[in-house]
Design an enzyme around this catalytic site. Structure first.
Site, short mmCIF file in Angstrom:
data_model
loop_
_atom_site.label_atom_id
_atom_site.label_comp_id
_atom_site.label_asym_id
_atom_site.label_seq_id
_atom_site.Cartn_x
_atom_site.Cartn_y
_atom_site.Cartn_z
N GLU A 126 0.30 4.67 -4.56
CA GLU A 126 -0.37 3.66 -3.74
C GLU A 126 -1.16 2.68 -4.59
OE1 GLU A 126 0.10 2.94 -0.74
OE2 GLU A 126 1.30 4.67 -0.16
N THR A 155 2.06 -5.26 -6.01
CA THR A 155 3.24 -5.11 -6.86
C THR A 155 4.43 -4.67 -6.02
OG1 THR A 155 1.74 -4.34 -8.62
CG2 THR A 155 4.09 -4.08 -9.00
#
Length: 367
Positions: free
Chosen positions: A49, A55
């Site tokens: 996470e 990203t």
């Protein structure tokens, strides 16, 4: 305006039940095979996470597998050298995420005997863990009810209820957190929250959402009202600042000079070639400025050589034009400190150093 065409939408019990059923049925069919989904180990959930913040999934996959191979447990991460952590993270950007992981791992390993807390409140006491990450760990790893709100779910939920408020401001965020909490099922929270993110990522995309392929199209207020393209943006527009910088590859025999960026520098903890802003216009004036600033930064004098390459890249709110030069060492005394050491190394040794993204690109030019 979307705010005129839409109204606050009430989530009825029947609507929520239908939404959960349709979403989980879709997820059962379209769930991607991702490495962090092979286990509900909170350590793996946490690392994935944090990596996924700002990203793309396609980028994170290889990084996650490499990180887990090197540091498979929270104890391994806690005991790792920061340089190793940064080298594993190199290229992902936002390096404070890596330093936050490292700091939190030390707390979990030494003070909590390697066991992650099971509540949002306790998890948020750890370095670098905010409400979203805490909710992801609690719901995905422990299958306990905790709402999540990140880029994909903010966009999805905003469209589902045709949100009138600005989703980037406090009032809009509060509404979205409330909606995310209301939608939680009594059981199977882990899969439900992952399904929410998956639907936002694969179907309810920022531009040209695939509404015809959406399992909850009939429940989506923005779709029903025809205002999908009119809702307020779910991300703030970035105002970029243009910067002109120079990086210098100083050669001394077969060695080149690199320095570790200090605590207040852009890539704190990473290594880079001497680098600084350039203000001069015209090549002659630029040469004088670069040689002077190189001496101020490193303590050495050098004769500036040819331009190796110009690299254009972005970092947070900056758009940077980076001119990379070669230079030949002439003399001086190298400045090196504990906070920002500088060393002469052979180009082949640079593979062991965590470099900035542009630093790695320059290193590859050296052969």
């Amino acid at each position: 305006m979307a705010t005129d065409a839409s109204t606050d939408f009430e989530l009825t019990s029947a609507w929520k039940q239908s939404f959960r059923r349709k979403l989980l049925a879709w997820y059962k069919q379209y769930e991607r095979d991702l490495p962090w989904r092979k286990s509900r180990d909170p350590y793996r959930v946490w690392v994935s996470e944090v990596m996924l913040q700002q990203t793309q999934v396609a980028t994170v996959r290889a990084y996650f597998e490499r990180f887990m191979a090197a540091l498979p447990t929270v104890h391994d991460l806690a005991s790792a050298d920061e340089q190793q952590v940064l080298r594993l993270w190199e290229g992902l950007g936002y390096y404070r995420r890596a330093r936050g992981l490292h700091a939190a791992a030390k707390v979990v390993s030494s003070e909590l005997e390697g066991k992650f807390p099971e509540t949002v409140e306790e998890l948020m006491k750890l370095p670098g863990i905010g409400r979203y990450t805490a909710g992801a760990i609690v719901s995905i790893a422990y299958d306990k009810p905790a709402p999540i709100l990140e880029a994909n779910t903010i966009r999805l939920l905003s469209r589902l209820v045709a949100l009138r408020d600005d989703p980037t401001r406090t009032a809009g965020q509060k509404k979205l957190w409330r909606i995310a909490e209301e939608l939680l099922p009594a059981k199977d929270v882990s899969r439900f929250n992952q399904a929410l993110m998956e639907l936002g990522s694969l179907v309810c995309t920022p531009r040209e959402p695939k509404c015809d392929a959406c399992p909850v199209e009939s429940l989506c207020q923005a779709r029903q009202l025809g205002v999908v393209g009119e809702l307020l943006p779910t991300t703030k527009k970035t105002n970029y600042t243009e910067l002109h910088e120079a990086a210098v590859v100083v050669r001394r025999g077969g060695d080149v000079l690199v320095r570790q960026c200090g605590p207040d520098e852009r890539w704190s903890g990473l290594w880079d070639f001497p680098r600084f802003g350039v203000e001069s216009e015209g090549p002659l004036y630029a040469v004088r400025e670069i040689e002077t600033k190189l001496a101020e930064l490193t303590g050495i004098t050098a004769s500036l050589g040819p331009l190796l390459k110009t690299i254009k890249h972005g970092v947070t709110r900056f758009r940077i034009t980076l001119d990379c030069y070669e230079a030949t060492h002439k003399g001086g005394r190298l400045k090196s400190s504990k906070a920002s050491p500088a060393v002469w190394v052979k180009p082949s040794e640079l593979a062991e150093y965590p470099l900035s993204t542009t630093g790695r690109k320059i290193a590859k030019l050296l052969g």
